[in-house]
Design a protein around this motif. Structure first.
Motif, mmCIF file in Angstrom:
data_model
loop_
_atom_site.group_PDB
_atom_site.id
_atom_site.type_symbol
_atom_site.label_atom_id
_atom_site.label_comp_id
_atom_site.label_asym_id
_atom_site.label_seq_id
_atom_site.Cartn_x
_atom_site.Cartn_y
_atom_site.Cartn_z
ATOM 1 N N ARG A 1 1.869 2.527 33.437
ATOM 2 C CA ARG A 1 0.903 3.577 33.083
ATOM 3 C C ARG A 1 0.442 4.225 34.381
ATOM 4 N NH1 ARG A 1 -4.773 3.499 32.948
ATOM 5 N NH2 ARG A 1 -5.668 4.876 31.406
ATOM 6 N N SER B 1 -2.263 6.801 35.988
ATOM 7 C CA SER B 1 -3.532 7.470 35.709
ATOM 8 C C SER B 1 -3.576 8.823 36.417
ATOM 9 C CB SER B 1 -4.711 6.605 36.172
ATOM 10 O OG SER B 1 -4.793 6.615 37.580
ATOM 11 N N THR C 1 -3.127 5.740 40.005
ATOM 12 C CA THR C 1 -3.049 4.289 39.871
ATOM 13 C C THR C 1 -1.929 3.937 38.899
ATOM 14 O OG1 THR C 1 -5.423 4.123 40.230
ATOM 15 C CG2 THR C 1 -4.332 2.211 39.263
ATOM 16 N N ARG C 2 -1.071 3.015 39.301
ATOM 17 C CA ARG C 2 0.045 2.597 38.457
ATOM 18 C C ARG C 2 -0.212 1.172 37.995
ATOM 19 N NH1 ARG C 2 3.095 3.913 43.278
ATOM 20 N NH2 ARG C 2 2.549 6.075 43.587
ATOM 21 N N SER C 3 -0.255 0.969 36.685
ATOM 22 C CA SER C 3 -0.548 -0.341 36.102
ATOM 23 C C SER C 3 0.588 -0.776 35.191
ATOM 24 C CB SER C 3 -1.840 -0.281 35.285
ATOM 25 O OG SER C 3 -2.905 0.186 36.074
ATOM 26 N N TRP C 4 0.943 -2.042 35.284
ATOM 27 C CA TRP C 4 1.982 -2.612 34.427
ATOM 28 C C TRP C 4 1.382 -3.022 33.090
ATOM 29 C CZ3 TRP C 4 6.732 -1.939 35.973
ATOM 30 C CH2 TRP C 4 7.029 -1.911 37.322
ATOM 31 N N TYR C 5 2.056 -2.685 32.020
ATOM 32 C CA TYR C 5 1.632 -3.081 30.677
ATOM 33 C C TYR C 5 2.821 -3.637 29.919
ATOM 34 C CZ TYR C 5 -3.001 -0.982 30.755
ATOM 35 O OH TYR C 5 -4.307 -0.700 31.037
ATOM 36 N N CYS D 1 -2.429 -5.511 29.990
ATOM 37 C CA CYS D 1 -2.207 -5.164 31.399
ATOM 38 C C CYS D 1 -1.853 -6.447 32.148
ATOM 39 C CB CYS D 1 -3.448 -4.525 32.008
ATOM 40 S SG CYS D 1 -3.237 -4.059 33.735
ATOM 41 N N GLY E 1 -0.838 -6.291 35.615
ATOM 42 C CA GLY E 1 -0.989 -6.124 37.053
ATOM 43 C C GLY E 1 -0.909 -4.668 37.458
ATOM 44 N N HIS E 2 -1.028 -4.443 38.755
ATOM 45 C CA HIS E 2 -1.011 -3.087 39.291
ATOM 46 C C HIS E 2 0.073 -2.977 40.359
ATOM 47 C CE1 HIS E 2 -4.747 -2.178 37.225
ATOM 48 N NE2 HIS E 2 -5.187 -3.355 37.649
ATOM 49 N N TYR E 3 0.693 -1.831 40.400
ATOM 50 C CA TYR E 3 1.695 -1.539 41.420
ATOM 51 C C TYR E 3 0.984 -0.903 42.606
ATOM 52 C CZ TYR E 3 5.914 0.232 43.591
ATOM 53 O OH TYR E 3 6.919 0.483 44.476
#
Length: 126
Positions: free
Chosen positions: A34, A36, A40-44, A57, A59-61
């Motif tokens: 995802r 934003s 911000t890049r978030s793993w889902y 969610c 984690g975050h990249y």
């Protein structure tokens, strides 16, 4: 467009609205990133449990790279296959972590550490 490499993830730019990109995983579908409006890049992981669709969610990249996200995706797919709700398990683990230490216990442990000489040579007279 299906994401297959780390370089493709790096090239994702923020847009006017939040958007999702599917990520190819050897463990099946459901892994997505995802992006934003701020970038911000978030793993889902998207999954279906008890007839309803949900997403969690993981984690975050760049803190979590593509291979780590794929590994976590596999773990979540296993939980869903065992008829367990990954979001409920995540909440239970978070609650257990919050209950692990109270502030009083933390300060007491910190004080004991310093009074026994753990902080510096010779210790502090307490």
């Amino acid at each position: 467009m299906m994401i297959t490499t780390d370089r493709q993830i790096q090239s994702l730019k923020p847009g006017e609205r939040v958007y999702w990109q599917s990520v190819r995983s050897p463990h099946g579908g459901g892994l997505a990133i995802r992006v934003s409006t701020r970038g911000t890049r978030s793993w889902y992981v998207r999954y279906r449990h008890d007839g309803r669709q949900d997403a969690i969610c993981i984690g975050h990249y760049p803190g979590m790279k593509l291979q780590a996200a794929r590994d976590r995706h596999y773990e979540i797919r296993q939980l869903v296959a065992d008829n367990l709700d990954p979001k409920r398990i995540q909440r239970q683990q978070k609650a257990a972590n919050l209950e692990a230490w109270s502030m009083d216990q933390l300060f007491e442990s910190y004080g004991d550490f310093w009074c026994t000489g753990g902080g510096r040579k010779g210790g502090v007279s307490c």
